[in-house]
Scaffold this active site. Structure first.
Site, PDB file in Angstrom:
ATOM      1  CB  CYS A 133     -22.335 -40.536  48.020  1.00 45.84           C
ATOM      2  SG  CYS A 133     -21.751 -42.098  49.031  1.00 45.84           S
TER       3      CYS A 133
HETATM    4  N1  LIG Z   1     -19.867 -39.335  54.470  1.00 45.49           N
HETATM    5  C1  LIG Z   1     -20.482 -39.288  53.283  1.00 45.49           C
HETATM    6  O1  LIG Z   1     -19.922 -39.073  52.082  1.00 45.49           O
HETATM    7  C2  LIG Z   1     -22.222 -39.388  53.110  1.00 45.49           C
HETATM    8  C3  LIG Z   1     -22.591 -39.208  51.795  1.00 45.49           C
HETATM    9  C4  LIG Z   1     -23.848 -39.270  51.550  1.00 45.49           C
HETATM   10  C5  LIG Z   1     -24.644 -39.623  52.962  1.00 45.49           C
HETATM   11  N2  LIG Z   1     -23.974 -39.950  54.128  1.00 45.49           N
HETATM   12  C6  LIG Z   1     -24.961 -40.158  55.301  1.00 45.49           C
HETATM   13  O2  LIG Z   1     -25.047 -39.117  56.110  1.00 45.49           O
HETATM   14  C7  LIG Z   1     -25.209 -39.510  57.471  1.00 45.49           C
HETATM   15  C8  LIG Z   1     -24.054 -38.640  58.158  1.00 45.49           C
HETATM   16  O3  LIG Z   1     -22.803 -38.975  57.713  1.00 45.49           O
HETATM   17  P1  LIG Z   1     -21.504 -38.656  58.071  1.00 45.49           P
HETATM   18  O4  LIG Z   1     -20.519 -39.254  57.178  1.00 45.49           O
HETATM   19  O5  LIG Z   1     -21.415 -37.178  58.251  1.00 45.49           O
HETATM   20  O6  LIG Z   1     -21.332 -39.576  59.620  1.00 45.49           O
HETATM   21  P2  LIG Z   1     -20.291 -39.242  60.678  1.00 45.49           P
HETATM   22  O7  LIG Z   1     -19.178 -38.592  60.202  1.00 45.49           O
HETATM   23  O8  LIG Z   1     -20.014 -40.695  61.253  1.00 45.49           O
HETATM   24  O9  LIG Z   1     -21.039 -38.523  61.666  1.00 45.49           O
HETATM   25  C9  LIG Z   1     -22.246 -38.892  62.423  1.00 45.49           C
HETATM   26  C10 LIG Z   1     -22.715 -37.853  63.242  1.00 45.49           C
HETATM   27  O10 LIG Z   1     -23.845 -38.407  63.852  1.00 45.49           O
HETATM   28  C11 LIG Z   1     -23.797 -38.291  65.272  1.00 45.49           C
HETATM   29  N3  LIG Z   1     -24.088 -39.429  65.898  1.00 45.49           N
HETATM   30  C12 LIG Z   1     -23.682 -40.659  65.838  1.00 45.49           C
HETATM   31  N4  LIG Z   1     -24.407 -41.639  66.367  1.00 45.49           N
HETATM   32  C13 LIG Z   1     -25.446 -40.963  67.075  1.00 45.49           C
HETATM   33  C14 LIG Z   1     -26.632 -41.180  67.953  1.00 45.49           C
HETATM   34  N5  LIG Z   1     -26.912 -42.091  68.199  1.00 45.49           N
HETATM   35  N6  LIG Z   1     -27.451 -40.099  68.228  1.00 45.49           N
HETATM   36  C15 LIG Z   1     -27.392 -38.974  67.819  1.00 45.49           C
HETATM   37  N7  LIG Z   1     -26.396 -38.626  67.112  1.00 45.49           N
HETATM   38  C16 LIG Z   1     -25.636 -39.673  66.706  1.00 45.49           C
HETATM   39  C17 LIG Z   1     -22.356 -37.976  65.570  1.00 45.49           C
HETATM   40  O11 LIG Z   1     -22.164 -37.083  66.690  1.00 45.49           O
HETATM   41  P3  LIG Z   1     -21.315 -37.498  67.972  1.00 45.49           P
HETATM   42  O12 LIG Z   1     -20.475 -38.581  67.572  1.00 45.49           O
HETATM   43  O13 LIG Z   1     -20.307 -36.396  67.890  1.00 45.49           O
HETATM   44  O14 LIG Z   1     -21.980 -37.708  69.302  1.00 45.49           O
HETATM   45  C18 LIG Z   1     -21.821 -37.307  64.406  1.00 45.49           C
HETATM   46  O15 LIG Z   1     -22.193 -35.979  64.489  1.00 45.49           O
HETATM   47  C19 LIG Z   1     -25.099 -41.008  57.487  1.00 45.49           C
HETATM   48  O16 LIG Z   1     -26.478 -41.283  57.522  1.00 45.49           O
HETATM   49  C20 LIG Z   1     -24.457 -41.187  56.195  1.00 45.49           C
HETATM   50  O17 LIG Z   1     -24.870 -42.621  55.880  1.00 45.49           O
HETATM   51  C21 LIG Z   1     -22.885 -39.680  54.172  1.00 45.49           C
END
Ligand SMILES: NC(=O)c1ccc[n+]([C@@H]2O[C@H](COP(=O)([O-])OP(=O)(O)OC[C@H]3O[C@@H](n4cnc5c(N)ncnc54)[C@H](OP(=O)(O)O)[C@@H]3O)[C@@H](O)[C@H]2O)c1
Length: 348
Positions: free
Chosen positions: A157
Site C-alpha cells: 500500500c
Molecule cells: N490490509 C491492507 O491494507 C493491506 C494492503 C496491502 C497489502 N496487504 C497484505 O495482504 C495480505 C493480507 O492482508 P490482510 O490485511 O487482509 O490480512 P488479515 O486481515 O490479517 O487476514 C489474513 C488472512 O490470512 C489468513 N491466515 C492467517 N494466517 C494464516 C496461515 N498461517 N495459513 C493460512 N491462512 C492464514 C487469515 O485466515 P484465518 O485467520 O481466518 O484463518 C485471514 O483470512 C498481507 O500479506 C498484507 O501484508 C494488506
C-alpha cells in the site's frame, strides 16, 4: 451471465477470505460480471458459512470457508492470495501446478531476488524459481508484462502511493540528491484484522503515532527496488509511516531535491503526461488530494509542488490502502491477466 468480448467466465479462488483484503475482494468481485468465486479459505473459520461471518455481504448464499488444504478439489483460473507474508510463498506452487494464475496481495512475490526478500523479510524464500518469474503488479508501469504473467506480486500500500508519484519524475530526470523523504499516514486496516497493542482502538483513537521510522519498515526495500529501475543514480528512501485514527485510507507526502530550474508546472506536466490516459490515476492542479477522494476505490490522486528557495520537490498522493493499495489494484491486475477490460468491476 453474458460472456464479455467472446471470453468465457473465469473461476476464482480467494485464499485468506476472512481478512480485510479478502473481504474487500469479495465485495468487488460480486460486482464483476464475468467471474465465479469458487472457493474462499480460512484456517480458523473452516466450515463457517460466509453469511454468518459477513452478515452484510450479499450474494454469497451457500458459501462456506474451507481450509487451504481442501482447495485441491477445485479447478480455478486465478487465485488471490490474501495471506501473511511467508504463507503465500509456499501456497503459490500448488495452484500454479493446476494452471491457475496468482495475484499475491502480500509481499512474497514483490521482490526481484530471494536475497532482497531475505534482507527485508528475514526469510529464505521457499520458491526462488517462482519469485524470479513473478511480476511487480503496478499496472500503470508494468501493464504489458502483467498481461502474460503467471504470478503477480501486488504492490504494498505505501509503495503504491509513493511510486505512482515518483516514477514519472524520476523517468524524466527531474530529481537529484541522494534521498527521498516519505511521510505516510495510514488507516488502521492497513495492519490487518488481528489486533495488537499498537492497533488497539484505545491506542489509535484520537491519536497519531509514527512507527518504524527511518529505514526500519519493510516497504523501504520494495520502494528502493522499483525506484532503482527508473533512476541512474542511488536514491535512498527515508520513510516515516504513521498510524492515524481512520479505518481506511493512505496519504503520502514525498519530498526530494530537484534539479535547478525545475518548476512546479513542469512537475505537474510530467505527471499529466504519465497519467492523463490512465483511468485510475488523477493529477490535481489547483487543490491538494485528500484521503476521502480515494475511499473504497481504485483511484490515486496526485499533486506536485516546488519550494524554489530550497529546490525541494513535493508530491502528494492519496489512495485507499485496501483500494489501489491492495484489493482493487489486485482486481485491476486480474483483469489484465485474464484478458478482461482493465476497468471491469472497478468503476466507483
Ligand atoms: N490490509 C491492507 O491494507 C493491506 C494492503 C496491502 C497489502 N496487504 C497484505 O495482504 C495480505 C493480507 O492482508 P490482510 O490485511 O487482509 O490480512 P488479515 O486481515 O490479517 O487476514 C489474513 C488472512 O490470512 C489468513 N491466515 C492467517 N494466517 C494464516 C496461515 N498461517 N495459513 C493460512 N491462512 C492464514 C487469515 O485466515 P484465518 O485467520 O481466518 O484463518 C485471514 O483470512 C498481507 O500479506 C498484507 O501484508 C494488506
Amino acid at each position: 451471465m453474458e460472456p464479455i468480448l467472446n471470453k468465457q467466465p473465469k473461476f476464482i479462488g480467494i485464499a485468506g477470505a476472512t481478512g480485510y483484503t479478502g473481504e474487500e475482494l469479495l465485495r468487488i468481485l460480486k460486482r464483476h460480471p464475468y467471474l465465479s468465486v469458487e472457493f474462499v479459505t480460512s484456517e480458523n473459520e473452516a466450515g463457517t458459512a460466509l453469511h454468518d461471518y459477513y452478515p452484510d455481504l450479499q450474494g454469497y448464499a451457500g458459501y462456506r470457508f474451507i481450509a487451504l488444504e481442501e482447495t485441491v478439489n477445485f479447478k480455478v483460473d486465478l487465485v488471490f492470495l490474501c495471506l501473511p507474508h511467508g504463507q503465500s510463498a509456499q501456497w503459490a506452487r500448488p495452484f500454479i501446478q493446476q494452471n491457475a494464475k496468482i495475484v499475491d496481495l502480500g509481499a512474497d512475490y514483490r521482490f526481484d531476488t530471494p536475497e532482497e526478500y531475505k534482507k527485508w523479510y528475514d526469510l529464505d524464500h521457499p520458491e526462488p524459481d517462482l519469485l524470479s518469474e513473478s511480476v511487480y503488479g503496478l499496472p500503470e508501469w508494468n501493464r504489458e508484462v502483467i498481461k502474460t504473467a503467471r504470478i503477480v506480486g501486488n504492490p504494498g500500500c505505501y509503495p503504491t502511493s509513493v511510486l505512482l508519484g515518483l516514477l514519472p519524475l524520476l523517468k524524466e530526470k527531474l530529481i537529484t540528491g541522494n534521498s527521498v523523504v516519505v511521510d505516510s499516514k495510514s488507516g488502521v486496516s492497513g495492519a490487518g484484522k488481528s489486533p495488537s497493542k499498537t492497533t488497539h482502538y484505545v491506542q489509535v483513537n484520537e491519536n497519531l503515532t509514527a512507527y518504524k521510522a527511518g529505514r526500519a519498515h519493510r516497504h523501504v526495500g520494495e520502494m528502493e527496488q522499483e525506484i532503482a529501475k527508473y533512476s541512474d543514480f542511488s536514491l535512498k528512501v527515508v520513510f516515516i509511516p504513521h498510524l492515524v485514527p481512520l479505518t481506511r485510507g493512505l496519504y503520502s507526502t514525498v519530498t526530494f531535491q530537484i534539479h535547478k530550474d525545475v518548476t512546479a508546472q513542469q512537475m505537474r506536466d510530467v505527471l499529466h503526461q504519465a497519467y492523463d490516459a490512465e483511468p485510475f490515476v488523477h493529477v490535481m492542479d489547483t487543490i491538494l488530494p485528500g484521503i476521502k477522494m480515494a475511499t473504497s476505490s481504485n483511484h490515486c490522486f496526485l499533486a506536485a509542488d516546488v519550494v524554489e528557495e530550497t529546490r525541494t520537490g513535493i508530491v502528494f498522493s492519496a489512495i485507499d490502502n485496501l483500494g489501489k493499495g491492495a484489493a482493487w489494484q489486485a482486481v485491476q491486475n486480474m483483469n489484465l491477466m485474464l484478458g478482461f477490460p482493465e476497468e471491469t468491476g472497478l468503476n466507483a
